[in-house]
Design a protein around this motif. Structure first.
Motif, mmCIF file in Angstrom:
data_model
loop_
_atom_site.group_PDB
_atom_site.id
_atom_site.type_symbol
_atom_site.label_atom_id
_atom_site.label_comp_id
_atom_site.label_asym_id
_atom_site.label_seq_id
_atom_site.Cartn_x
_atom_site.Cartn_y
_atom_site.Cartn_z
ATOM 1 N N ASP A 3 0.732 -1.203 0.008
ATOM 2 C CA ASP A 3 0.004 0.093 0.020
ATOM 3 C C ASP A 3 1.100 1.335 0.106
ATOM 4 O OD1 ASP A 3 -1.805 2.122 0.761
ATOM 5 O OD2 ASP A 3 -2.991 0.872 1.658
ATOM 6 N N CYS A 28 -4.630 0.665 -2.905
ATOM 7 C CA CYS A 28 -4.342 1.916 -2.972
ATOM 8 C C CYS A 28 -5.460 2.610 -3.125
ATOM 9 C CB CYS A 28 -3.110 2.347 -3.954
ATOM 10 S SG CYS A 28 -3.514 1.627 -5.651
ATOM 11 N N ILE A 99 -6.923 -1.845 4.724
ATOM 12 C CA ILE A 99 -5.758 -2.839 3.982
ATOM 13 C C ILE A 99 -5.658 -3.720 5.316
ATOM 14 C CG2 ILE A 99 -3.879 -1.421 4.589
ATOM 15 C CD1 ILE A 99 -4.199 -4.095 1.883
#
Length: 163
Positions: A3, A28, A99
């Motif tokens: 990320d 992202c 995430i």
């Protein structure tokens, strides 16, 4: 799992390319994704990310804030996963929560699209709290989703979000 965060433009391209080539999952936001793969709609960007930048990745997740996220798998499967309406008080840490929850769900065997739904719920809960350390617990996420067991719950309804 990679990320890149908002500082992606500060990462030298040669280093970024080496990291992306080894990435199993890329996560992202749409701005970061476009920084890597160029402008376009989310589907085109996701396709370019997988084919041109992350050749060994299982998939990419492109976050769109409150709208949810878009998941594209290496096999060509793609789906928009809608977000949840909440009263946001602080968005600091929402991407990190997303995430983290996504990877946590994947590690427990949850399929990627369901893992993205779980991550959307975690991020939605996190923005209802103040501060960057606002990630919810698994139990809080399960209660929010109304799911008893994310490993056996299958949501057959078609989920769409507009980016």
């Amino acid at each position: 799992v990679f990320d890149p965060t908002p500082v992606i433009s500060d990462i030298p391209r040669t280093i970024l390319d080496r990291v992306l080539a080894r990435t199993s999952w890329l996560s992202c936001n749409i701005v970061e994704a476009a920084e890597i793969a160029g402008a376009g709609d989310v589907e085109a960007i996701a396709t370019r990310l997988l084919s041109n930048h992350c050749p060994s990745a299982e998939g990419v997740v492109i976050r769109a804030g409150a709208k949810g996220c878009f998941v594209r798998l290496a096999d060509g499967t793609a789906q928009a996963v809608p977000g949840f309406k909440v009263a946001a008080v602080d968005t600091n840490g929402a991407g990190d929560t997303h995430i983290g929850a996504f990877v946590s769900a994947l590690s427990r065997g949850v399929p990627p699209v369901e893992a993205a739904r779980y991550a959307n719920a975690a991020a939605a809960l996190s923005v209802t709290r103040h501060g960057g350390s606002s990630a919810p617990t698994d139990q809080e996420i399960q209660t929010f989703l109304g799911d008893d067991d994310p490993l056996t719950t299958v949501h057959s309804r078609k989920q769409e979000a507009h980016f």
